[in-house]
Design an enzyme around this catalytic site. Structure first.
Site, short mmCIF file in Angstrom:
data_model
loop_
_atom_site.label_atom_id
_atom_site.label_comp_id
_atom_site.label_asym_id
_atom_site.label_seq_id
_atom_site.Cartn_x
_atom_site.Cartn_y
_atom_site.Cartn_z
N GLY A 52 -2.76 -4.22 8.89
CA GLY A 52 -1.80 -4.44 9.96
C GLY A 52 -1.69 -5.86 10.48
O GLY A 52 -1.34 -6.08 11.64
N SER A 53 -1.94 -6.84 9.61
CA SER A 53 -1.82 -8.22 10.11
C SER A 53 -0.35 -8.58 10.39
O SER A 53 -0.06 -9.33 11.32
CB SER A 53 -2.46 -9.22 9.15
OG SER A 53 -1.71 -9.37 7.97
N ASN A 54 0.57 -8.05 9.60
CA ASN A 54 1.99 -8.28 9.90
C ASN A 54 2.40 -7.59 11.19
O ASN A 54 3.15 -8.14 11.99
CB ASN A 54 2.87 -7.82 8.73
CG ASN A 54 2.98 -8.90 7.66
OD1 ASN A 54 3.65 -9.90 7.85
ND2 ASN A 54 2.28 -8.70 6.56
N LYS B 237 3.64 3.76 0.93
CA LYS B 237 4.29 4.92 0.32
C LYS B 237 5.77 4.63 0.17
O LYS B 237 6.33 3.85 0.94
CB LYS B 237 4.14 6.12 1.26
CG LYS B 237 2.74 6.64 1.36
CD LYS B 237 2.58 7.69 0.34
CE LYS B 237 1.21 8.33 0.42
NZ LYS B 237 1.06 9.38 -0.58
N ASN C 90 11.65 -4.11 5.06
CA ASN C 90 10.32 -4.25 4.47
C ASN C 90 10.05 -5.74 4.21
O ASN C 90 10.98 -6.52 4.04
CB ASN C 90 10.26 -3.49 3.14
CG ASN C 90 8.89 -3.55 2.50
OD1 ASN C 90 7.86 -3.44 3.17
ND2 ASN C 90 8.85 -3.75 1.19
N HIS D 115 7.93 -8.27 1.56
CA HIS D 115 7.28 -8.28 0.25
C HIS D 115 6.72 -9.68 0.00
O HIS D 115 7.42 -10.67 0.24
CB HIS D 115 8.31 -7.91 -0.83
CG HIS D 115 7.72 -7.83 -2.20
ND1 HIS D 115 6.98 -6.74 -2.63
CD2 HIS D 115 7.75 -8.71 -3.23
CE1 HIS D 115 6.57 -6.97 -3.87
NE2 HIS D 115 7.03 -8.15 -4.26
N ASP E 159 11.17 -1.90 -3.48
CA ASP E 159 11.46 -3.34 -3.44
C ASP E 159 12.86 -3.68 -3.93
O ASP E 159 13.08 -4.65 -4.65
CB ASP E 159 10.44 -4.13 -4.33
CG ASP E 159 9.02 -3.91 -3.85
OD1 ASP E 159 8.81 -3.75 -2.64
OD2 ASP E 159 8.12 -3.92 -4.70
N GLU F 176 4.45 -14.95 5.77
CA GLU F 176 4.91 -13.63 6.22
C GLU F 176 4.80 -13.52 7.73
O GLU F 176 5.70 -13.03 8.41
CB GLU F 176 4.05 -12.51 5.60
CG GLU F 176 4.25 -12.32 4.11
CD GLU F 176 3.45 -11.14 3.60
OE1 GLU F 176 3.50 -10.06 4.21
OE2 GLU F 176 2.75 -11.30 2.58
C1 GRF Z 1 1.65 -7.78 3.08
O1 GRF Z 1 1.32 -8.73 2.13
C2 GRF Z 1 3.06 -7.29 2.88
O2 GRF Z 1 3.91 -8.24 2.32
C3 GRF Z 1 2.90 -6.15 1.92
O3 GRF Z 1 1.67 -5.57 2.26
C4 GRF Z 1 0.83 -6.51 2.90
C5 GRF Z 1 0.42 -5.91 4.21
O4 GRF Z 1 -0.55 -6.67 4.88
N1 GRF Z 1 4.04 -5.28 1.98
P1 GRF Z 1 -0.91 -6.32 6.40
O5 GRF Z 1 -1.34 -4.87 6.45
O6 GRF Z 1 0.31 -6.56 7.23
O7 GRF Z 1 -2.02 -7.23 6.76
#
Ligand code: GRF
Length: 199
Positions: free
Chosen positions: A13-15, A88, A104, A106, A147, A176
């Site tokens: 969950g870093s994003n 998923k 999403n 990527h 994707d 990201e």
């Molecule tokens: C990220 O690299 C994102 O691009 C991909 O999965 C990864 C998730 O990382 N879809 P996080 O869980 O957000 O740290």
């Protein structure tokens, strides 16, 4: 009125965290509010991050035809679904109901280095193996294929000479974290003004 956002995440969950932090920094000026974080894994660290930020966090059963997820999204009156490391495929029933309202991120420049099985470290391994000089980050709308949906935003990242996949992954992830929250905010702002992408 804020756009009601659900973030779906399966892992660390870093994003998600970068979106939480960015929207918090904008405060009332933000067009978006995360009202739900949901995961197919009850043990996903992303759910803990949500709880720490005071955001409702729920695990759901992803083994059905999408009904559990649709019901959850309906219950929380979600306008925009943000996938952030959701591992998923989103079921067709959900894609239909939230057509053009699922995004999403990527860690590569789609349409290259994407598709089934192309996730996480595999993307960066493939980029290095292909010997390309540029990779990047793609934010796209989600359709029925992995994707595949229309690209909303891309940011290029140069591949350095003799860089390892791990080093590259870290630099791409940094991008990201800068790009995705801003694109989510932009989509929410466009939605507020009835300019939201229709595809
Ligand atoms: C990220 O690299 C994102 O691009 C991909 O999965 C990864 C998730 O990382 N879809 P996080 O869980 O957000 O740290």
């Amino acid at each position: 009125m804020s756009v009601r956002v659900a973030v779906l995440a399966s892992g660390r969950g870093s994003n998600l965290q970068s979106i939480i932090d960015h929207l918090a920094g904008l405060g009332d000026a933000s067009a978006a509010e995360i009202v739900l974080v949901a995961s197919n894994r009850a043990s996903a660290p992303a759910l803990d991050r949500a709880r720490s930020a005071g955001i409702p966090a729920e695990a759901f059963d992803s083994s059905d035809d999408g009904s559990a997820l649709v019901n959850l999204l309906r219950h929380h009156r979600i306008d925009l679904v943000v996938l952030a490391g959701y591992m998923k495929r989103v079921p067709s029933s959900v894609v239909r109901e939230y057509h053009g309202r699922i995004v999403n991120v990527h860690p590569g420049l789609l349409p290259e280095f994407g598709g089934p099985g192309m996730y996480g470290a595999k993307v960066h391994d493939a980029v290095i193996a292909a010997g390309v000089s540029t990779t990047g980050v793609t934010v796209h709308l989600v359709d029925d294929e992995y994707d595949h949906g229309p690209v909303v935003a891309q940011w290029r990242v140069p591949v350095r000479e003799s860089e390892t996949a791990e080093q590259l992954a870290a630099r791409v992830l940094e991008v990201e974290h800068l790009l995705y929250p801003r694109v989510v905010e932009m989509i929410a702002a466009l939605n507020d003004r009835k300019f939201f992408a229709d595809f």
